[in-house]
Design a protein around this motif. Structure first.
Motif, PDB file in Angstrom:
ATOM      1  N   VAL A   1      -5.348   9.914   5.255  1.00  0.00           N
ATOM      2  CA  VAL A   1      -6.236  10.454   4.221  1.00  0.00           C
ATOM      3  C   VAL A   1      -6.291  11.975   4.324  1.00  0.00           C
ATOM      4  O   VAL A   1      -6.134  12.693   3.323  1.00  0.00           O
ATOM      5  N   ASP A   2      -6.498  12.504   5.532  1.00  0.00           N
ATOM      6  CA  ASP A   2      -6.602  13.957   5.711  1.00  0.00           C
ATOM      7  C   ASP A   2      -5.297  14.658   5.350  1.00  0.00           C
ATOM      8  O   ASP A   2      -5.305  15.729   4.722  1.00  0.00           O
ATOM      9  N   ALA A   3      -4.167  14.067   5.727  1.00  0.00           N
ATOM     10  CA  ALA A   3      -2.869  14.684   5.409  1.00  0.00           C
ATOM     11  C   ALA A   3      -2.628  14.717   3.906  1.00  0.00           C
ATOM     12  O   ALA A   3      -1.994  15.644   3.390  1.00  0.00           O
ATOM     13  N   SER A   4      -3.146  13.740   3.182  1.00  0.00           N
ATOM     14  CA  SER A   4      -2.944  13.699   1.728  1.00  0.00           C
ATOM     15  C   SER A   4      -3.673  14.843   1.017  1.00  0.00           C
ATOM     16  O   SER A   4      -3.299  15.224  -0.094  1.00  0.00           O
ATOM     17  N   ARG A   5      -4.709  15.404   1.654  1.00  0.00           N
ATOM     18  CA  ARG A   5      -5.449  16.503   1.038  1.00  0.00           C
ATOM     19  C   ARG A   5      -4.554  17.738   0.867  1.00  0.00           C
ATOM     20  O   ARG A   5      -4.759  18.544  -0.041  1.00  0.00           O
ATOM     21  N   ARG A   6      -3.571  17.883   1.738  1.00  0.00           N
ATOM     22  CA  ARG A   6      -2.650  19.015   1.630  1.00  0.00           C
ATOM     23  C   ARG A   6      -1.539  18.735   0.622  1.00  0.00           C
ATOM     24  O   ARG A   6      -0.913  19.664   0.112  1.00  0.00           O
ATOM     25  N   GLU A   7      -1.287  17.470   0.335  1.00  0.00           N
ATOM     26  CA  GLU A   7      -0.189  17.108  -0.574  1.00  0.00           C
ATOM     27  C   GLU A   7      -0.621  17.123  -2.044  1.00  0.00           C
ATOM     28  O   GLU A   7       0.137  17.528  -2.919  1.00  0.00           O
ATOM     29  N   LYS A   8      -1.793  16.607  -2.315  1.00  0.00           N
ATOM     30  CA  LYS A   8      -2.483  16.749  -3.609  1.00  0.00           C
ATOM     31  C   LYS A   8      -1.871  15.996  -4.782  1.00  0.00           C
ATOM     32  O   LYS A   8      -2.482  15.954  -5.849  1.00  0.00           O
ATOM     33  N   LYS A   9      -0.688  15.397  -4.663  1.00  0.00           N
ATOM     34  CA  LYS A   9      -0.062  14.792  -5.836  1.00  0.00           C
ATOM     35  C   LYS A   9       0.812  13.606  -5.455  1.00  0.00           C
ATOM     36  O   LYS A   9       1.150  13.401  -4.290  1.00  0.00           O
ATOM     37  N   VAL A  10       1.188  12.824  -6.486  1.00  0.00           N
ATOM     38  CA  VAL A  10       2.119  11.705  -6.344  1.00  0.00           C
ATOM     39  C   VAL A  10       3.001  11.697  -7.590  1.00  0.00           C
ATOM     40  O   VAL A  10       2.503  11.824  -8.710  1.00  0.00           O
ATOM     41  N   LEU A  11       4.309  11.546  -7.390  1.00  0.00           N
ATOM     42  CA  LEU A  11       5.244  11.403  -8.506  1.00  0.00           C
ATOM     43  C   LEU A  11       5.952  10.060  -8.380  1.00  0.00           C
ATOM     44  O   LEU A  11       6.551   9.760  -7.335  1.00  0.00           O
ATOM     45  N   ILE A  12       5.884   9.273  -9.444  1.00  0.00           N
ATOM     46  CA  ILE A  12       6.443   7.922  -9.466  1.00  0.00           C
ATOM     47  C   ILE A  12       7.558   7.852 -10.496  1.00  0.00           C
ATOM     48  O   ILE A  12       7.350   8.202 -11.664  1.00  0.00           O
ATOM     49  N   TYR A  13       8.737   7.406 -10.087  1.00  0.00           N
ATOM     50  CA  TYR A  13       9.786   7.066 -11.040  1.00  0.00           C
ATOM     51  C   TYR A  13       9.565   5.603 -11.409  1.00  0.00           C
ATOM     52  O   TYR A  13       9.660   4.714 -10.553  1.00  0.00           O
ATOM     53  N   SER A  14       9.289   5.357 -12.678  1.00  0.00           N
ATOM     54  CA  SER A  14       8.742   4.073 -13.090  1.00  0.00           C
ATOM     55  C   SER A  14       9.298   3.648 -14.439  1.00  0.00           C
ATOM     56  O   SER A  14       9.693   4.478 -15.258  1.00  0.00           O
ATOM     57  N   ASN A  15       9.310   2.340 -14.684  1.00  0.00           N
ATOM     58  CA  ASN A  15       9.616   1.796 -16.017  1.00  0.00           C
ATOM     59  C   ASN A  15       8.363   1.173 -16.635  1.00  0.00           C
ATOM     60  O   ASN A  15       8.455   0.297 -17.477  1.00  0.00           O
ATOM     61  N   THR A  16       7.220   1.645 -16.209  1.00  0.00           N
ATOM     62  CA  THR A  16       5.927   1.088 -16.616  1.00  0.00           C
ATOM     63  C   THR A  16       5.187   2.101 -17.494  1.00  0.00           C
ATOM     64  O   THR A  16       5.200   3.291 -17.200  1.00  0.00           O
ATOM     65  N   SER A  17       4.554   1.620 -18.552  1.00  0.00           N
ATOM     66  CA  SER A  17       3.984   2.526 -19.548  1.00  0.00           C
ATOM     67  C   SER A  17       2.692   3.169 -19.072  1.00  0.00           C
ATOM     68  O   SER A  17       2.009   2.669 -18.167  1.00  0.00           O
ATOM     69  N   GLN A  18       2.322   4.271 -19.743  1.00  0.00           N
ATOM     70  CA  GLN A  18       1.071   4.944 -19.437  1.00  0.00           C
ATOM     71  C   GLN A  18      -0.129   4.046 -19.703  1.00  0.00           C
ATOM     72  O   GLN A  18      -1.143   4.141 -19.009  1.00  0.00           O
TER      73      GLN A  18
END
Length: 368
Positions: free
Chosen positions: A45-62
């Motif tokens: 959880v603490d390490a994710s605070r420095r990363e701040k984002k997620v990018l997904i390559y997906s075939n799933t709609s918004q």
């Protein structure tokens, strides 16, 4: 949730929010974790605070993603930049493989329901080695292949036009659809759509039916002569809406059910009474993920009870036992409605090229 070809040149992304992560968000507390999570999870959880984002390559709609993104960000307020492509099934993998081979990819996760493509992915030693703390609360197949985590189990359904068909012609599966077409062959020839098995998702649905449902090939032999093949869920839905097709089959419930329910009564849908195939949708963190800790949080959320509720709110099918939600049939609901012996889970596996080619040849002979 389109599965057909998509442009690979420019990254088409959607985001959970237009705003950036503020300093207040970055210091916000995450929601408490269940007692079965290890104490060391706070390091992720603490390490994710420095990363701040997620990018997904997906075939799933918004449409499918948005309730998930919103609920995830409620849990982790500093992770507001959650983005997903809406590529075709093959393009999800091809884009990542191409980028990884030429210096690196910005993707953190791949998401798809293309069964054979996951089988190929599993042979490439790409998936990150991560075991979710939710694992013990899920069925044995939740991690369907190493590092490939199932988060929805979408039934394969029939979609039909309630205006072009008489009520007596509304199908409740492929057997009944074949009977309807055979009763008026000139009327229905070329008026039924089907997913092409040369497409990864199309192969999963077609082979899942013929491999799991008694008399599956015989039913195809009756029905396919009336059908025309397409490569995209969007196309199959659109042609039923326009009346070009009276019905389309082998569609994901994650596409067809929301389309029917939002059609103002124009469209109807049905599980297959003789036996319904369920094709899993899965997520995998890649070893090269630049935001690996945020990606771990995202996978764990997808598998959690709250995350499964958000999966349902987005129109996909949750499978975790005991999830309270009223938005969508769960896998257990489908089993209760049809009987557990008539619900068949498609399992990802590597499919040799010659195996798929032989299947497609038999299928094409049946369609004529």
């Amino acid at each position: 949730m389109l599965h057909g070809a998509a442009a690979i040149g420019a990254l088409a992304v959607t985001s959970s929010t237009l705003g950036g992560c503020t300093s207040t968000d970055a210091n916000a507390a995450a929601r408490p974790k269940p007692a079965y999570y290890p104490a060391a999870y706070e390091e992720i959880v603490d390490a994710s605070r420095r990363e701040k984002k997620v990018l997904i390559y997906s075939n799933t709609s918004q449409t499918n993603w948005q309730p998930i993104f919103d609920a995830f960000t409620d849990n982790y307020p500093w992770l507001t930049d959650i983005r997903a492509t809406n590529l075709g099934s093959s393009a999800v993998y091809e884009r990542y493989y191409s980028e990884a081979a030429t210096g690196g990819s910005p993707a953190d996760l791949l998401v798809s329901n293309g069964g054979p493509l996951w089988g190929d992915y599993a042979t490439r030693n790409i998936a990150a080695d991560y075991s979710s703390p939710e694992r013990s609360r899920l069925p044995s197949w939740a991690e369907m292949m190493p590092g490939i985590w199932v988060f929805s189990t979408d039934p394969v359904v029939v979609l039909y036009n309630r205006k072009t068909l008489d009520e007596s012609q509304y199908p409740d599966g492929l057997v009944s659809l074949a009977e309807i077409a055979e009763a008026k062959p000139s009327r229905f020839r070329g008026k039924i759509g089907v997913y092409d098995p040369t497409n990864a998702y199309g192969y999963s649905t077609n082979q899942g039916y013929t491999g799991s449902i008694a008399g599956g090939w015989a039913t195809f032999g009756r029905l396919l002569p009336f059908a025309r093949a397409d490569h995209s869920s969007g196309t199959l839905v659109e042609k039923v809406v326009s009346g070009e097709y009276d019905a389309s089959f082998n569609l994901s419930g994650g596409v067809a059910v929301p389309a029917a329910e939002g059609s103002g009564g124009l469209l109807g849908w049905s599980y297959c009474r003789e036996g319904t195939v369920v094709v899993p949708r899965a997520a995998s963190i890649v070893k090269t993920a630049p935001h690996v800790n945020a990606a771990r949080l995202f996978v764990d959320f997808l598998l959690s009870a709250e995350g499964q509720g958000a999966v349902a709110k987005g129109g996909l099918t949750p499978y975790r036992e005991g999830v309270e939600q009223d938005d969508q049939d769960s896998l257990q609901d489908v089993q209760r409605k049809l009987g557990p012996d008539r619900v068949h889970l498609y399992h990802y596996t590597e499919v040799p090229e010659q195996t798929q080619a032989a299947y497609v040849a038999r299928w094409e002979k049946a369609i004529g």
